[in-house]
Motif scaffolding. Structure first.
Motif, PDB file in Angstrom:
ATOM      1  N   TYR A   1      -3.374   7.770   8.153  1.00  0.00           N
ATOM      2  CA  TYR A   1      -2.826   7.741   6.798  1.00  0.00           C
ATOM      3  C   TYR A   1      -3.878   7.134   5.878  1.00  0.00           C
ATOM      4  O   TYR A   1      -4.494   6.113   6.216  1.00  0.00           O
ATOM      5  CB  TYR A   1      -1.558   6.894   6.728  1.00  0.00           C
ATOM      6  CG  TYR A   1      -0.439   7.395   7.615  1.00  0.00           C
ATOM      7  CD1 TYR A   1       0.445   8.350   7.156  1.00  0.00           C
ATOM      8  CD2 TYR A   1      -0.279   6.901   8.912  1.00  0.00           C
ATOM      9  CE1 TYR A   1       1.477   8.819   7.966  1.00  0.00           C
ATOM     10  CE2 TYR A   1       0.735   7.353   9.724  1.00  0.00           C
ATOM     11  CZ  TYR A   1       1.617   8.306   9.248  1.00  0.00           C
ATOM     12  OH  TYR A   1       2.618   8.757  10.055  1.00  0.00           O
ATOM     13  N   HIS A   2      -4.075   7.753   4.722  1.00  0.00           N
ATOM     14  CA  HIS A   2      -4.963   7.200   3.690  1.00  0.00           C
ATOM     15  C   HIS A   2      -4.081   6.415   2.733  1.00  0.00           C
ATOM     16  O   HIS A   2      -3.117   6.957   2.187  1.00  0.00           O
ATOM     17  CB  HIS A   2      -5.705   8.320   2.950  1.00  0.00           C
ATOM     18  CG  HIS A   2      -6.641   9.056   3.846  1.00  0.00           C
ATOM     19  ND1 HIS A   2      -7.941   8.644   4.047  1.00  0.00           N
ATOM     20  CD2 HIS A   2      -6.473  10.154   4.620  1.00  0.00           C
ATOM     21  CE1 HIS A   2      -8.530   9.462   4.892  1.00  0.00           C
ATOM     22  NE2 HIS A   2      -7.654  10.392   5.264  1.00  0.00           N
ATOM     23  N   CYS A   3      -4.421   5.149   2.523  1.00  0.00           N
ATOM     24  CA  CYS A   3      -3.570   4.255   1.738  1.00  0.00           C
ATOM     25  C   CYS A   3      -4.296   3.759   0.499  1.00  0.00           C
ATOM     26  O   CYS A   3      -5.510   3.560   0.526  1.00  0.00           O
ATOM     27  CB  CYS A   3      -3.170   3.046   2.581  1.00  0.00           C
ATOM     28  SG  CYS A   3      -2.370   3.482   4.145  1.00  0.00           S
TER      29      CYS A   3
ATOM     30  N   TYR B   1       0.845  -1.190   0.000  1.00  0.00           N
ATOM     31  CA  TYR B   1       0.000   0.000   0.000  1.00  0.00           C
ATOM     32  C   TYR B   1       0.885   1.247   0.000  1.00  0.00           C
ATOM     33  O   TYR B   1       1.915   1.275   0.682  1.00  0.00           O
ATOM     34  CB  TYR B   1      -0.895   0.043   1.247  1.00  0.00           C
ATOM     35  CG  TYR B   1      -1.998  -0.976   1.248  1.00  0.00           C
ATOM     36  CD1 TYR B   1      -3.250  -0.672   0.720  1.00  0.00           C
ATOM     37  CD2 TYR B   1      -1.806  -2.243   1.784  1.00  0.00           C
ATOM     38  CE1 TYR B   1      -4.273  -1.609   0.722  1.00  0.00           C
ATOM     39  CE2 TYR B   1      -2.825  -3.185   1.788  1.00  0.00           C
ATOM     40  CZ  TYR B   1      -4.054  -2.856   1.261  1.00  0.00           C
ATOM     41  OH  TYR B   1      -5.070  -3.785   1.258  1.00  0.00           O
TER      42      TYR B   1
ATOM     43  N   CYS C   1       0.922   4.916   1.330  1.00  0.00           N
ATOM     44  CA  CYS C   1       0.197   5.579   2.416  1.00  0.00           C
ATOM     45  C   CYS C   1       0.657   7.020   2.614  1.00  0.00           C
ATOM     46  O   CYS C   1       1.195   7.388   3.660  1.00  0.00           O
ATOM     47  CB  CYS C   1       0.358   4.789   3.707  1.00  0.00           C
ATOM     48  SG  CYS C   1      -0.345   3.139   3.636  1.00  0.00           S
TER      49      CYS C   1
END
Length: 113
Positions: A107-109, A44, A46
């Motif tokens: 965190y946006h992953c 991912y 992030c």
């Protein structure tokens, strides 16, 4: 230490072998939402955090690795997607995205392609 994907996957696969016996049978945790063979690893992206590597196992745990640490997270209930928690980490994945919280930082992953 710099990890490449093949060494990270090999290390996580070996470490996950010992994890499969540590899960409580009949727990109320959410099952994995995956049609692919288990175990498998996913990378991912992030945001400001370096790439995160998630090793899914055939039990209700994952190994989540950053450049500096690997943490085993336990499956937890979720209304949608797959959610895993640890002492100061929460990972919640659905489709190709995830939310990762480390020490109260969100965190946006997005899954790497």
């Amino acid at each position: 230490m710099i990890w490449n994907n093949s060494s990270m996957i090999a290390m996580l696969a070996m470490s996950s072998l010992g994890l499969t016996g540590c899960v409580e049978v009949g727990s109320s945790s959410a099952p994995l939402d995956s049609d692919t063979s288990i175990p498998h690893a996913v990378t991912y992206h992030c945001g400001s955090l370096d790439d995160v590597y998630v090793q899914y196992t055939d039990s209700d745990v994952i190994a989540l690795s950053t450049q500096t640490d690997t943490t085993v997270l336990q499956g937890a209930e979720s209304a949608s997607g797959a959610r895993y928690i640890g002492e100061s980490i929460e990972f919640w994945a659905k489709d190709n995205s995830a939310l990762l919280t480390i020490d109260n930082t969100l965190y946006h992953c997005v899954q790497a392609r």
